[in-house]
Design an enzyme around this catalytic site. Structure first.
Site, mmCIF file in Angstrom:
data_model
loop_
_atom_site.group_PDB
_atom_site.id
_atom_site.type_symbol
_atom_site.label_atom_id
_atom_site.label_comp_id
_atom_site.label_asym_id
_atom_site.label_seq_id
_atom_site.Cartn_x
_atom_site.Cartn_y
_atom_site.Cartn_z
ATOM 1 C CG ASP A 1 32.112 5.414 24.177
ATOM 2 O OD1 ASP A 1 32.547 6.297 24.932
ATOM 3 O OD2 ASP A 1 32.745 4.381 23.900
ATOM 4 C CE LYS B 1 29.943 8.778 29.640
ATOM 5 N NZ LYS B 1 30.065 8.003 30.919
#
Length: 314
Positions: free
Chosen positions: A260, A189
């Protein structure tokens, strides 16, 4: 979205923080500035992922380095959040990251130290814990502190994939480059900026982002690449196709922990057997939810549930 995950994840945070956040009226050089609403949270990529994953109803074990008196404070904060933890002791001092919201301008200022120097025996101790941790996915997230080799995440990936554990990676710079070079990543990511640094060129359009992410997939470095684009949304690239999701229009109070939160929610959904597209959109809802509140609070399930229907047709 079900709240009973089928599996337990582990997270790895090699350079954690004690996150301190507060409000100030004005930031003025050379003046003592009084703060309000000060609060502390355990931080660092993997710890943040675990915080959101557990909020969603999942099980997560945090593996992290901790040292010095600030490390003791970090351990206590993790216990306050009722996270299952494996502390890898180090001699160096855990860092403190600070976020200040200037209420007069509604601007947020963030200060993040580089972190401690880590000895070889200390980072090898973290690897040793990974040889026995029970999990379906390992989320390795955050920067590498000084002393840890740049190919550390590649070593972690080889170890975990050999054990049948899916490796999820969220880092930047040379740690990202070396981690992907080792291959075997299930999901990576990067932000647009991190992907630009990896590709070595600007990626001004969504088409350019897709091209750079697809090169990672075609090289078998990662099965899925989820690129977060901030206020422009996110893009998921896989061999099966591309999913391009624009951002929802919300008033952003803070960007801390948005990535996150995105990653935690996406992995949570994957663990529950959701499709990759559904998991990606669930992650988008969580990333958006994280920016609704100032400081380091991260995504809240109620906000995610409220936002998710708006992404179903986005």
């Amino acid at each position: 979205m079900t709240t009973t995950p089928r599996t337990t994840i582990a997270t790895l945070t090699m350079n954690p923080t004690v996150d301190v956040a507060y409000d100030v009226d004005h930031i003025v050089p050379m003046h003592k500035i009084r703060t309000r609403r000060e609060y502390c949270n355990p931080g660092g990529g993997g710890i943040n992922v675990a915080r959101v994953f557990v909020r969603l109803g999942g099980n997560a074990r945090c593996i992290y380095l901790s040292g010095g008196p600030i490390g003791v404070a970090l351990d206590g904060l993790i216990d306050l959040h009722q996270l299952v933890r494996t502390r890898v002791p180090i001699e160096g001092n855990t860092r403190i990251a600070t976020t200040a919201l200037e209420t007069s301008s509604d601007k947020e200022y963030r200060f993040t130290p580089e972190g401690p120097n880590v000895r070889e025996a200390e980072w090898r101790a973290a690897l040793a814990w990974l040889e026995s941790v029970e999990c379906s996915h390992l989320v390795a997230s955050g920067s590498l502190p000084h002393g840890v080799p740049t190919d550390f995440y590649a070593q972690v990936s080889r170890l975990m994939t050999a054990r049948g554990v899916r490796m999820v990676l969220d880092t930047s710079g040379e740690a990202l480059r070396a981690g992907l070079a080792g291959g075997g990543i299930h999901l990576v990511k990067p932000s647009r900026g991190e992907l630009e640094a990896f590709a070595g060129r600007p990626l001004p359009t969504r088409e350019a982002v897709v091209e750079a992410a697809n090169a990672i997939v075609e090289a078998h470095q990662a099965r899925m690449v989820a690129v977060t684009l901030g206020h422009e949304g996110a893009i998921l690239v896989r061999r099966e196709g591309v999913i391009d999701c624009p951002a929802l229009e919300v008033e952003a109070k803070s960007t801390v922990g948005a990535g996150d939160s995105f990653l935690a929610a996406m992995v949570f959904a994957l663990c529950n057997g959701e499709s990759e597209e559904a998991a990606f959109r669930f992650g988008m809802a969580a990333g958006t939810a994280a920016v609704l509140h100032p400081g380091t609070d991260l995504a809240r399930p109620a906000d995610i549930a409220r936002l998710l229907p708006q992404l179903a047709t986005a």
